[in-house]
Write an enzyme that holds these catalytic residues in place. Structure first.
Site: not given
Lengths: 117, 481
Positions: B402-404, B443
């Site tokens: 997700n965040d990456v 995050s």
């Protein structure tokens, strides 16, 4: 302390400096794909502390020193053996496509062989 | 004569072990030679441990009456500690690797601390320099020991949330100063100055403070930052071992310890950089605590599609890049993913894996998990090598990440992940995202990618979704035949 391994303060500082530089240079070239195995591999290398533990335990003169020395060897041995076991396990998994093909070819060969016989 | 020969043998073996460690680490810098590298280092370790038993010919006079007991204890400790760790190392799941490494690392720090304790209680230090070096080794080793155990507890979910309270940092700093002061008092007492407390009491106090400091230092750090912390403690243990090596006048320990100290420090910096964090922030600031993030409203909808439709679309694509994340590992879908990839490759699709530096719970862990499933390492690409290729790729398949892949990291300055290098999955012609449900990443940031026009969501457990995809493409092959 034996005569073959006497290290004075300055020789010690030189050894530390050169070893630190060597570690920095060796690890600087490692691709990110190997970061986890590398961390566990360097973790294994400081398992050499078990040798220091053995020295202390074998030279123990009373029960207190014996028990702390025992703990030192126990923990050090765990560091070395565990670090080695997990690092080998991880690194043995890394195969290239060529290895993979060779592996399959070998297996096919092994299946064919008994039929011929 | 026997004594000096045994001394010579231990000294030479120590040298050979140090040489093999360096050569082994060097070989570990490429996937093709890495497995042989660790074996080379292992041979060095085995030789050094066996040669250490030659110390029996050369023990101090006070220890001679205890030699039989000491030798028995040594053999028992070596076999029990070695066997338990060996067994746990052979059986631990690859997903639990970071906390296992933390445990082994803590053991090394504890061993260095224990060696220092024997030297201190026995008052063996030869002069003030050795005493100070012993104390520093003891301090670092003890912190590494207790800190690593907390890191293990957090990653293993024994301890859940970061534990924080008011004035924690002040308390930690004060405790650290007290530890140093107690260390100073030990030096003064041993050197013949005034004694406030008996020396053994001071030594106990010193270790107590150092151990508690390690715990206080690690408790407030969140789970996502733990890998960096483990790497710091790895470097710390190395330095502690090196320092105790000086005290024991053993160059092999000095070299091995300091090589790891330096290598671990560099590795820590590299990891922190990959996570868009500085080492200082990891240790002293909570993730995202310093920035108030305005949650932007993202235009568009998340568009769900069926797993089988996505699979068939990929089967007829020219090129696919797969972005795996920790969600894949959690659902144990790596094997199915590689089976699916093999079908795509057999159908003529060009497939590559793109790995973000912090995919998984530890840098490089995703590479290990894919390797475990049999994915050859030349199909696995790192961020810098593949990021330009997304723009010319038909499909980007994001699984459990997700965040990456959050484009906000490039554009939204108020976002806590702003500035983190991301994989440019959003630049691919079409994006499929496999995800358990509509949620946020580690995050807690909304991902604008999921709302993009060319992005489609496949909801479900990664392993189950991949099973469906596998069947869909297989069914297609059967229908064609």
């Amino acid at each position: 302390m034996d005569s073959y391994t006497t290290v004075n303060v300055f020789a010690g500082v030189y050894i530390f400096m050169l070893a630190a530089f060597a570690g920095w240079v060796i690890i600087g070239n490692v691709p990110a794909i190997l970061h986890t195995p590398l961390m566990s591999g360097s973790n294994f290398v400081h398992g050499i502390v078990v040798v220091g533990g053995l020295f202390v335990l074998l030279n123990a003169t009373n029960a207190l020193e014996q028990s702390i020395g025992f703990v030192a060897v126990l923990l050090g041995a765990g560091n070395a053996a565990g670090g080695y076991a997990v690092t080998v396990r991880m690194l043995e998994m890394f195969k290239s496509s060529n290895d993979e093909k060779a592996h399959h070819a070998k297996r096919r060969h092994a299946v064919h062989h008994p039929k011929r016989a | 004569m026997l004594i000096s020969i045994s001394q010579l043998v231990t000294a030479v073996t120590g040298f050979v072990a140090a040489l093999l460690f360096m050569y082994g680490l060097k070989r570990m810098s490429s996937p093709a030679t890495a497995a042989s590298g660790i074996r080379v280092a292992g041979a060095g370790m085995l030789a050094a441990v066996l040669a250490a038993f030659l110390y029996v010919f050369n023990v101090e006079s006070g220890a001679k009456p205890h030699l039989f007991v000491n030798l028995t204890l040594a053999v028992v400790a070596l076999s029990v500690g070695g066997a338990i760790a060996w067994w746990s190392g052979k059986t631990v799941k690859m997903t639990a690797m970071p906390q296992m490494i933390a445990v082994y690392n803590g053991m090394g720090g504890g061993a260095a601390g224990a060696i220092a304790a024997v030297e201190l209680f026995g008052n063996r230090a030869n002069g003030v320099t050795q005493l100070v070096v012993t104390l520093f080794g003891a301090l670092i080793g003890a912190i590494s020991f207790s800190g690593s155990l907390i890191a293990w507890a957090k990653l293993d979910r024994v301890l859940k949330a970061p534990l924080q309270f008011r004035g924690q940092q002040i308390l930690s700093a004060a405790l650290f100063l007290v530890t140093l002061a107690v260390g100073g008092a030990i030096v003064v007492s041993v050197a013949g100055g005034p004694q406030l407390l008996p020396v053994p009491g001071l030594i106990c106090l010193f270790f107590g403070c150092a151990l508690v400091f390690g715990i206080l230092m690690t408790l407030p750090i969140g789970g996502a930052d733990m890998p960096v912390v483990i790497s710091i403690y790895n470097a710390c243990t190395g330095i502690a071992v090196g320092l105790e090596g000086y005290v024991l006048q053993n160059p092999a320990l000095m070299i091995a310890g300091m090589v790891v100290g330096a290598a671990g420090t560099l590795l820590t910096v590299l990891m922190a950089k990959a996570m868009n964090r500085t080492v200082f922030n990891v240790l002293f600031k909570r993730f995202g605590a310093d920035k108030k993030h305005k949650r932007g409203v993202v235009a568009g909808n998340e568009k769900p599609v069926e797993a089988s439709d996505a699979a068939i679309d990929m089967r007829y694509a020219k090129s696919v890049i797969i972005v795996p994340g920790y969600g894949l590992a959690v659902s144990q879908g790596q094997q199915k993913l590689y089976d699916f990839v093999k079908l795509l490759v057999a159908a003529g699709v060009s497939v590559k894996f793109a790995i973000h530096p912090v995919a998984g719970r530890m840098p490089g862990q995703m590479d290990v998990l894919l390797a475990e499933a049999g994915v050859p390492y030349d199909m696995i690409f790192q961020l810098a090598d593949i990021n330009d290729q997304f723009a010319t790729t038909d499909v980007a398949l994001v699984i459990g990440a997700n965040d990456v892949v959050n484009p906000e990291a490039r554009t939204d300055k108020s976002s806590p992940i702003y500035g983190m290098p991301i994989l440019n999955a959003d630049k691919a012609k079409k994006i499929y995202v496999v995800k358990r449900g509509q949620g946020k990443g580690y995050s807690g940031v909304v991902n604008g990618l999921f709302y993009a026009d060319n992005c489609f969501m496949v909801y479900g457990d990664a392993s189950a979704v991949l099973g469906t995809m596998l069947e869909a493409v297989k069914g297609l092959g059967a229908a064609a035949a």
